[in-house]
Design an enzyme around this catalytic site. Structure first.
Site, PDB file in Angstrom:
ATOM      1  N   ASN A 149       0.857  -1.195   0.000  1.00  0.00           N
ATOM      2  CA  ASN A 149       0.000   0.000   0.000  1.00  0.00           C
ATOM      3  C   ASN A 149       0.892   1.243   0.000  1.00  0.00           C
ATOM      4  O   ASN A 149       2.121   1.133  -0.039  1.00  0.00           O
ATOM      5  CB  ASN A 149      -0.932  -0.016   1.223  1.00  0.00           C
TER       6      ASN A 149
ATOM      7  N   LYS B 243     -14.122   0.124  14.793  1.00  0.00           N
ATOM      8  CA  LYS B 243     -12.779  -0.467  14.959  1.00  0.00           C
ATOM      9  C   LYS B 243     -12.297  -0.338  16.397  1.00  0.00           C
ATOM     10  O   LYS B 243     -11.703  -1.261  16.958  1.00  0.00           O
ATOM     11  CB  LYS B 243     -11.766   0.199  14.024  1.00  0.00           C
TER      12      LYS B 243
ATOM     13  N   LYS C  15     -11.608  -3.833  18.170  1.00  0.00           N
ATOM     14  CA  LYS C  15     -10.200  -4.166  18.438  1.00  0.00           C
ATOM     15  C   LYS C  15      -9.843  -3.926  19.899  1.00  0.00           C
ATOM     16  O   LYS C  15      -8.685  -4.035  20.289  1.00  0.00           O
ATOM     17  CB  LYS C  15      -9.294  -3.361  17.506  1.00  0.00           C
TER      18      LYS C  15
END
Ligand code: PMT
Length: 404
Positions: A209, A336, A340
């Site tokens: 990326n 998230k 997480k």
């Protein structure tokens, strides 16, 4: 507070020069050895004798007026400085600094010095807002130059607005802070992940990326400055590693997972700024894949989520995740943070100019479990790192560190 410190005070031509005399006096009273450099324009506003008397040193003005044959004066001044302060700083000196022009004593000293630089601008409100000036200040910020914002009010030119030199007391506070940096992360072990992971397809091809590593490296550097012992677990990145930081280089997400998990138990803070590949090729060819048909299908399998694994296994560690989003940014970011089990999350909307991948600046919102705790406008990644770590240090509060 400033005993033993040499401060080079650059004074440039503006009506606020008289305030620089007060600053010079305060610096000398605080025990600093003050070396003043004036531009020729500055000498039209205040006589060099004022600064000479306050600093008890000759004032440097002319590059070619070498009074001491044993040294080259602008290099000597540049080398002796613990800090260079420019107050007042005109649009002209800011432009010269941004573009590397050295045509007088002050600008050549600024080019030669490796000391930190603090700039206190003072000018007309429209000059301060001019795109040329804001662009030059952005360039300098990105290079690590610090600024102290001018105040608002009645200006000498008759306008009312932003442009007044910050008060000498305010500049003194900034100087003291720069020369006596606080170390709120002393005794803490901080692990930062940075850069992009690479997933090999064959010996010459891979999936990756756009991460440059700049955000994560800035965090590692700032954590080191703030007193932490820092480990940087880095994937592919295009910049130099900050000094004094332990570096672990990895390639794939699985490598990063192994490196992070091996160190997690003895870490106080983990900051996950890396851009991690969610999938990897199901099969990695040992030889270069040959061109065959018109299409080719690459089967990918899911990588483990490192941040999620840390969230499940954490005991006392403080975990900060990042979210790089292009749409529904806040909704995805909050999901998230919860999923997480992170303690904090930094959201960058990577569609915004000046934010996200590859840039020297970022625009972020910081969340904790209670919601948004900071929304930072465009600023250098170095400043984002400092603001983020200040929030982390606040949260760690009295928690003992691994090194404590
Ligand atoms: O490196 P720069 O060019 O300076 O760019 C900075 C940045 C845009 C890469 C950085 O600011 C950033 O946003 N990093 C996180 C990028 C990312 O992977 O975001 P994500 O939303 O896909 O992942 C969320 C979080 O989970 C991240 O902390 C990521 O490190 C982590 N993750 C993701 C996938 C995975 N398999 N394991 C993980 O740990």
């Amino acid at each position: 507070m400033l005993k033993g410190k040499t401060i080079v005070l650059g004074v440039t031509g503006g009506i606020a020069c008289y305030k620089a005399a007060a600053l010079c006096s305060k610096l000398a009273q605080a025990g600093a050895d003050v070396r003043v450099i004036m531009t020729v324009s500055a000498t039209k506003f205040v006589a060099p004798l004022t600064f000479q008397t306050l600093s008890r040193h000759d004032v440097a003005i002319d590059t070619f007026d070498e009074k001491d044959a044993s040294v080259v004066q602008h290099i000597d001044l540049a080398d002796s400085a613990d800090l260079v302060v420019i107050a007042p700083a005109t649009a002209n000196i800011i432009a010269k600094m941004a573009h590397g022009i050295g045509d007088d004593m002050l600008s050549t000293t600024l080019l030669a010095t490796e000391a930190p630089i603090l700039v206190a601008p003072a000018m007309n409100v429209h000059m301060y807002a001019h795109p040329a000036v804001t662009d030059n200040m952005r360039i300098l910020r990105e290079r690590g130059v610090s600024f102290i914002e001018p105040g608002e009010g009645q200006l000498a030119c008759g306008y009312v607005g932003k442009g007044r030199l910050a008060e000498p007391e305010e500049i003194m506070t900034a100087i003291t802070k720069m020369l006596n940096p606080s170390t709120p992360l002393a005794g803490k072990k901080v692990m930062v992940t940075a850069g992009g992971t690479m997933e090999r397809i064959d010996p010459v091809r891979y999936i990756t990326n756009d991460s440059s590593g700049k955000m994560g490296y800035a965090i590692a550097e700032a954590a080191k400055r703030m007193g932490a012992r820092v480990t940087l677990v880095t994937g592919k990145a295009s910049i130099d590693v900050p000094p004094g930081v332990e570096v672990v280089r990895v390639e794939s997400t699985l490598d990063m997972m192994d490196a992070v998990m091996a160190r997690f138990e003895h870490t106080d803070v983990v900051i996950k700024a890396a851009a991690v590949a969610d999938y990897r090729p199901a099969h990695r060819s040992d030889t270069k894949i040959k061109k065959k048909g018109e299409t080719m299908t690459l089967e990918l399998v899911k990588n483990p989520d490192i941040a999620e694994t840390l969230g499940e296994r954490k005991t006392n560690q403080f975990i900060v995740s990042f979210a790089a989003e292009t749409n529904n940014a806040e909704e995805y970011a909050l999901d998230k943070l919860k999923r997480k089990k992170s303690d904090m999350l930094v959201l960058n909307d990577v569609t915004m100019p000046g934010a996200g991948f590859g840039t020297d600046t970022n625009i972020v919102k910081i969340f904790d479990r209670s919601g948004m705790i900071a929304s930072l406008p465009q600023m250098s990644k170095r400043e984002v790192a400092e603001r983020l770590l200040a929030l982390v240090a606040e949260r760690l509060g009295g928690r003992g560190g691994s090194d404590a």
